[in-house]
Enzyme design. Sequence first.
Site, PDB file in Angstrom:
ATOM      1  N   GLU A  81       0.829  -1.222   0.000  1.00  0.00           N
ATOM      2  CA  GLU A  81       0.000   0.000   0.000  1.00  0.00           C
ATOM      3  C   GLU A  81       0.857   1.264   0.000  1.00  0.00           C
ATOM      4  O   GLU A  81       1.728   1.427   0.861  1.00  0.00           O
ATOM      5  CB  GLU A  81      -0.910  -0.029   1.237  1.00  0.00           C
ATOM      6  CG  GLU A  81      -1.910   1.114   1.264  1.00  0.00           C
ATOM      7  CD  GLU A  81      -2.910   0.995   2.421  1.00  0.00           C
ATOM      8  OE1 GLU A  81      -3.315  -0.128   2.749  1.00  0.00           O
ATOM      9  OE2 GLU A  81      -3.262   2.052   2.981  1.00  0.00           O
ATOM     10  N   LYS A 270      -7.140  -1.127  11.642  1.00  0.00           N
ATOM     11  CA  LYS A 270      -6.540  -1.569  10.372  1.00  0.00           C
ATOM     12  C   LYS A 270      -5.339  -0.678  10.047  1.00  0.00           C
ATOM     13  O   LYS A 270      -4.296  -1.143   9.579  1.00  0.00           O
ATOM     14  CB  LYS A 270      -7.586  -1.517   9.257  1.00  0.00           C
ATOM     15  CG  LYS A 270      -7.152  -2.151   7.951  1.00  0.00           C
ATOM     16  CD  LYS A 270      -6.420  -1.211   7.023  1.00  0.00           C
ATOM     17  CE  LYS A 270      -6.069  -1.881   5.708  1.00  0.00           C
ATOM     18  NZ  LYS A 270      -5.260  -1.027   4.826  1.00  0.00           N
ATOM     19  N   ASP A 286       4.474 -14.652  11.799  1.00  0.00           N
ATOM     20  CA  ASP A 286       3.129 -15.068  11.414  1.00  0.00           C
ATOM     21  C   ASP A 286       2.156 -13.900  11.602  1.00  0.00           C
ATOM     22  O   ASP A 286       1.678 -13.630  12.698  1.00  0.00           O
ATOM     23  CB  ASP A 286       2.750 -16.271  12.305  1.00  0.00           C
ATOM     24  CG  ASP A 286       1.377 -16.833  11.990  1.00  0.00           C
ATOM     25  OD1 ASP A 286       0.592 -16.172  11.288  1.00  0.00           O
ATOM     26  OD2 ASP A 286       1.096 -17.944  12.476  1.00  0.00           O
ATOM     27  N   HIS A 384      -2.402   9.863  -0.587  1.00  0.00           N
ATOM     28  CA  HIS A 384      -2.504   8.571  -1.262  1.00  0.00           C
ATOM     29  C   HIS A 384      -2.387   8.710  -2.773  1.00  0.00           C
ATOM     30  O   HIS A 384      -1.897   7.834  -3.443  1.00  0.00           O
ATOM     31  CB  HIS A 384      -3.903   7.974  -0.995  1.00  0.00           C
ATOM     32  CG  HIS A 384      -3.908   6.924   0.062  1.00  0.00           C
ATOM     33  ND1 HIS A 384      -3.351   5.696  -0.133  1.00  0.00           N
ATOM     34  CD2 HIS A 384      -4.403   6.909   1.319  1.00  0.00           C
ATOM     35  CE1 HIS A 384      -3.508   4.964   0.953  1.00  0.00           C
ATOM     36  NE2 HIS A 384      -4.149   5.689   1.857  1.00  0.00           N
TER      37      HIS A 384
HETATM   38  C1  MEV Z   1      -5.895   2.755   5.181  1.00  0.00           C
HETATM   39  O1  MEV Z   1      -5.118   1.627   4.819  1.00  0.00           O
HETATM   40  C2  MEV Z   1      -5.864   2.960   6.683  1.00  0.00           C
HETATM   41  C3  MEV Z   1      -6.780   4.061   7.214  1.00  0.00           C
HETATM   42  O2  MEV Z   1      -8.108   3.826   6.763  1.00  0.00           O
HETATM   43  C4  MEV Z   1      -6.700   4.014   8.714  1.00  0.00           C
HETATM   44  C5  MEV Z   1      -7.698   4.903   9.422  1.00  0.00           C
HETATM   45  O3  MEV Z   1      -8.749   5.214   8.858  1.00  0.00           O
HETATM   46  O4  MEV Z   1      -7.399   5.253  10.587  1.00  0.00           O
HETATM   47  C6  MEV Z   1      -6.371   5.399   6.667  1.00  0.00           C
END
Ligand code: MEV
Length: 429
Positions: A81, A270, A286, A384
């Site tokens: 990413e 995430k 792992d 991004h």
């Molecule tokens: C994207 O990979 C991760 C985010 O969505 C984390 C978040 O929203 O805190 C940008």
Amino acid sequence: MTTSRIAGFYDLPMSQRLNRLAEASGLTPTDLAPFQTLGLDLLLADHMVENAVGTYNLPLGIGLNFVVNGREVLIPMTIEEPSVIAGASFMAKLVRAGGGFIATTTEPEMIGQIQVLDIEDLLIASMKLGEQKAELLAEAKTIDPVLEKLGGGARDLEIRIIEDSPIGPFLVLHLIYDVRDAMGANAINTACEKLAPHIERITGGRVHLRILSNLADRRLAKANCTVPLNKLAFTSKDGRSFTGEQVRDGIIEAWAFAAEDPYRAATHNKGIMNGVDAVVISTGNDWRAIEAGAHAYAARNGRYTSLSTWGMDEDGNLTGELEMPMAVGIIGGATKVHPTAKAAIKLMNVKTASELGEITVSVGLAQNLAALRALATEGIQRGHMSLHARQVAIAAGATGAQIDKVATQMVVEKKVRPDRAEQIMKSIQ
Ligand code: MEV
């Protein structure tokens, strides 16, 4: 001495980056060569999994500017990413101004679960197990003499009764096992299997499952950081200015959302795992185990919530904390076999699994900060977009100099889409 600050690293061609990295880390380019020779050869791959037909590569970049417990550390990050490595490096720079990350780990104790069924009286069986705990622990200590010699091995036995289940009540034994510098799955699974006949003899029941728990809540890693208020102010590329207070409060407000709402917490966590997994994968650990542990820990109080906490100190500086299970090892498994993983461990110069855990949780906190700062100010898309546009351009068939040309035009037009990439490609061909 290692420095994690390498000015102009991004602008160097890839071949020179490796030399610069070797210089900054005090290693030789040969030590780091597995980063560029794709590391895992087919023969090794064939030994690692069944039915192997090849290998699968991902980009590996370096997280810069990190100071963890006063030590400069260069972070190998494997991830597909865009923006993750840049985000972590930038946040590590801000945190560095506040003294760097302070991280700790608990003892490397894993939990092995032994499910015992067909017991006539669960309370009597529990009592008998309690009475024979010392003997069972003594038996467990004979299972892995090497681990025992290194200071690890069985620590405790916990008896639990599951009252309500689809098959009725049953008993579960937790073997608490110190796995030292290993991830520990093999050691603990072996110990559970060896103890099983003794447990059947004592309880008169039937041992069913014997397997570690990925909810490694006795093997935690915690990172703390402080970002000085004056480091938070900035002006975005589109000319909007944010004061330190605005950024700090925006980050705390964003965290409060995740603290209360599982829908937001999943995305928030995430983002943390973007950083954590990138290190875990680089070191051959792992990552599914780490993911499972992280999310189960986030729901430990009955409601899924944020793994991190953000606030401010009495001087108004931003403070952050991340605590999560961290079952990573530096011996055994792919960590000792995969040439890239070996180079990654060498680059970070970690000597214990705890040290690796402390670095990994710090990267998770940095990544969380990067996401919240972007979300709370200019939004996530700007950062991004340029790298994403490059990926879209490549997917549309752009090569060499075409990639930047197509990507730049899409960003300028604010139309980062495969169909637009294809049109631009046609127009420049
Ligand atoms: C994207 O990979 C991760 C985010 O969505 C984390 C978040 O929203 O805190 C940008």
